[in-house]
Design a protein around this motif. Structure first.
Motif, short mmCIF file in Angstrom:
data_model
loop_
_atom_site.label_atom_id
_atom_site.label_comp_id
_atom_site.label_asym_id
_atom_site.label_seq_id
_atom_site.Cartn_x
_atom_site.Cartn_y
_atom_site.Cartn_z
N ASN A 1 10.91 -25.96 19.70
CA ASN A 1 12.09 -26.13 18.88
C ASN A 1 11.80 -26.80 17.55
O ASN A 1 12.52 -26.57 16.56
N ASP A 2 10.74 -27.61 17.51
CA ASP A 2 10.36 -28.20 16.22
C ASP A 2 9.94 -27.12 15.24
O ASP A 2 10.30 -27.14 14.06
N LEU A 3 9.18 -26.13 15.72
CA LEU A 3 8.79 -25.01 14.88
C LEU A 3 10.02 -24.20 14.47
O LEU A 3 10.15 -23.80 13.30
N ASN A 4 10.92 -23.99 15.41
CA ASN A 4 12.15 -23.26 15.09
C ASN A 4 12.93 -23.97 13.98
O ASN A 4 13.43 -23.34 13.05
N ALA A 5 13.03 -25.30 14.09
CA ALA A 5 13.79 -26.06 13.11
C ALA A 5 13.14 -25.97 11.73
O ALA A 5 13.83 -25.83 10.70
N TYR A 6 11.83 -26.04 11.71
CA TYR A 6 11.08 -25.99 10.45
C TYR A 6 11.30 -24.64 9.76
O TYR A 6 11.56 -24.58 8.55
N ILE A 7 11.20 -23.56 10.51
CA ILE A 7 11.38 -22.23 9.93
C ILE A 7 12.84 -21.99 9.57
O ILE A 7 13.15 -21.42 8.51
N ALA A 8 13.75 -22.44 10.41
CA ALA A 8 15.18 -22.27 10.13
C ALA A 8 15.59 -22.97 8.84
O ALA A 8 16.53 -22.54 8.16
N ALA A 9 14.86 -24.03 8.49
CA ALA A 9 15.16 -24.75 7.25
C ALA A 9 14.89 -23.89 6.02
O ALA A 9 15.43 -24.15 4.94
N GLY A 10 14.05 -22.86 6.19
CA GLY A 10 13.78 -21.96 5.08
C GLY A 10 12.34 -21.86 4.64
O GLY A 10 12.06 -21.49 3.51
N VAL A 11 11.41 -22.17 5.54
CA VAL A 11 9.98 -22.12 5.21
C VAL A 11 9.43 -20.76 5.63
O VAL A 11 9.49 -20.39 6.80
N TYR A 12 8.87 -20.02 4.67
CA TYR A 12 8.58 -18.61 4.87
C TYR A 12 7.15 -18.30 5.30
O TYR A 12 6.86 -17.17 5.71
N SER A 13 6.22 -19.24 5.15
CA SER A 13 4.81 -18.91 5.40
C SER A 13 4.09 -20.12 5.96
O SER A 13 4.62 -21.23 5.98
N ASP A 14 2.84 -19.90 6.39
CA ASP A 14 1.99 -21.00 6.83
C ASP A 14 0.53 -20.62 6.59
O ASP A 14 0.13 -19.48 6.85
#
Length: 574
Positions: free
Chosen positions: A217-230
């Motif tokens: 869920n931490d990863l989900n929250a990070y991406i949901a915030a609007g982060v498009y790449s890694d």
């Protein structure tokens, strides 16, 4: 006289008619690559025909004649390569020297994050790099630094909030917000990092990520915030988990971190469309000995990737991600950025064209002007050290301090306990970070094990990401002298022993870049490494790069800051 709006439209109209007429064959093209075999990134095949260029654009493929015709029979033409994420400062040279290094390797566009110089000079650092890269024969595009400083624990030369960055989004070469390293703050919903994401989205810009090993869920929250790449994936499962959640994966192969071998399975039909190549950090020796994005393409092919897939990942995918819709392909309307190679097996780059102009032939680069930089910014970049003269007593501390235990071949560390003294026999050295931006006289002291130094001291102002002076030594007197010498140089790397410098690498631009040619910087850097090794530093590590990361308090486990040794995992000082 300033050109009127009507005048601009008329000029562009004439240019557009020229493009159309050349494409239609009614007028000769400016340049024609005859008998070309070229990679078609849309149909995933090698196509054949003439490639016509007019006004710096590809106008057509088929049968053409031109004012200049170049026979490409027996060669393969590729689109120019694109580095999806790099810090130009990591090459330790000016942007002009960086371009001279990478253009012969087929790189025609890079996406840079100037957070190294921004940590020293703030918004002046961003402006310096924008001016220093204007109209270079490699297009330098920018992602604005999201973490200056990297964490609240750092003492940088500036603190940049979203208001500081906002005006830069209007610059035509700014693509978005760079790696959001503060994933902890994003997941917690902290105001400052979330404000930066909201502001970038308000400008309809991309937002890049930096979240190693984030899961659930931490990863989900990070991406949901609007982060498009890694670009921090070092493990295939980590990369696939992020890709499955919609992120684009930047496969990184740089000097400090090399992830291509682990992530090569992504270069297949199932995943490759969501991947691009990047280098992140490239030191002089790597650029000179291995190359740039071309090295990733060659390595990927050697690991079994389909050559056309590898080429697409090296250019087209990144161009689409960053909405650079006129590059990354050989097709009408695209920039005439070409790389001509002999074949996929040897991958020798014979020619590089930028907007239809031959810039490199057989490794020899055509001369080009260095962009002018406003004098205020030049002066500012050469006056970034503000600290008193240091003495041995500044590094003396009777209390026990944490020992940062180095891990062979890695930039991660372990907690190696405590010490109250230097013990060279057991490889327990003193390490310190000296704040150099605002004359605070803050000096964080700790101990380091695994570095191997037997005599003297090593100091550098390349100290991620705040670029304070980091110094390690076998005695306090040599530590003080080495640090003082770094400041006297206006920045750089110093190996010191027996009252004198054994080697120096001056880095007078913000304390992180040299004004000398890349070859000269590399010679000095390699010579300094040998001096460090001669004093006992382990040959299993890079004496300076390894040291520079010891001050970055986002990498487990222990780091050194201007306030002392910090446990990244526990978020406490030790």
């Amino acid at each position: 006289m300033t050109e009127s709006y009507a005048g601009k439209i008329n000029r562009k109209l004439l240019k557009k008619r020229r493009i159309i007429n050349a494409a239609a064959g009614r007028e000769p093209a400016d340049l024609v690559l005859k008998n070309a075999a070229y990679v078609n990134v849309f149909s995933n095949e090698i196509c054949h025909g003439d490639i016509a260029v007019a006004e710096g654009l590809i106008v057509g493929m088929g049968e053409y004649s031109g004012a200049e015709e170049v026979d490409c029979g027996g060669k393969i033409v590729l689109p120019g390569f694109l580095d999806a994420h790099i810090h130009l400062e990591s090459a330790l040279v000016s942007p002009t020297e960086f371009v001279k290094a990478v253009l012969p390797h087929g790189t025609t566009t890079v996406i840079t994050d100037p957070h190294e110089i921004a940590n020293v000079m703030g918004t002046d650092g961003i402006e310096y790099m924008l001016q220093a890269t204007e109209d270079l024969p490699v297009d330098v595009r920018f992602m604005l630094p999201s973490c200056v400083p990297a964490t609240p624990l750092d003492e940088s030369g500036a603190i940049l909030d979203y208001r500081s960055l906002d005006s830069f989004y209007e610059h035509p070469r700014v693509q978005g917000l760079a790696e959001m390293m503060n994933f902890v703050g994003i997941i917690a919903g902290d105001d400052q990092p979330v404000e930066k994401i909201v502001a970038a989205q308000a400008h309809h810009k991309k937002i890049d990520g930096h979240a190693p090993d984030l899961v659930g869920n931490d990863l989900n929250a990070y991406i949901a915030a609007g982060v498009y790449s890694d670009h921090e994936c070092h493990d295939l499962n980590d990369a696939i988990a992020k890709l499955q959640r919609g992120q684009f994966i930047m496969i990184r192969e740089g000097t400090a971190a090399r992830n291509l071998d682990a992530l090569a399975p992504l270069l297949c039909d199932k995943y490759a469309e969501r991947c691009m190549f990047c280098s992140d950090d490239k030191h002089p020796s790597d650029l000179l000995e291995k190359g740039h994005i071309d090295y990733l393409v060659k390595r990927a092919i050697a690991l079994g990737a389909d050559p056309i897939t590898a080429v697409k990942v090296a250019c087209h995918n990144a161009a689409r991600y960053f909405l650079l819709n006129n590059r990354g392909a050989i097709a009408p309307g695209y920039l005439a950025d070409f790389v001509i190679i002999d074949d996929f097996q040897h991958f020798n780059i014979e020619k590089v064209y930028k907007k239809g102009v031959l810039m490199v032939e057989n490794g020899v680069i055509r001369d080009f002007p260095t962009p002018p930089i406003e004098q205020y910014l030049v002066d500012r970049a050469h006056n970034t050290f503000h600290l008193p003269t240091l003495t041995a007593s500044d590094f003396e501390e009777a209390r026990p301090r944490g020992i940062i235990g180095m891990v062979g071949g890695e930039i991660t560390t372990v907690d190696a306990g405590y010490s109250d003294r230097i013990d060279v026999e057991y490889d327990v050295l003193k390490i310190a970070v000296v704040e150099r931006h605002k004359n605070t006289h803050h000096i964080g002291i700790g101990f380091l094990q695994g570095y191997g130094l037997k005599s003297g001291a090593v100091a550098t102002s390349v100290s991620h990401d705040s670029h304070n002076i980091i110094v390690v030594g076998t005695n306090e007197a040599d530590m003080a002298e080495a640090a003082n010498r770094v400041a006297a140089l206006g920045g750089g790397i110093v190996v010191w022993d027996k009252g004198a410098p054994l080697a120096e690498v001056p880095l007078s631009i913000a304390g992180i870049m040299s004004e000398e040619p890349l070859v000269v910087v590399n010679e000095k850097l390699e010579g300094a490494k040998e001096c460090a090794f001669s004093l006992g530093v382990s040959r299993e590590i890079d004496p300076f790069m390894t040291l520079s990361f010891m001050a970055l308090p986002v990498i487990p486990t222990l780091r050194i800051t201007t306030r002392g040794v910090f446990d990244v995992t526990q978020q406490t000082y030790v």
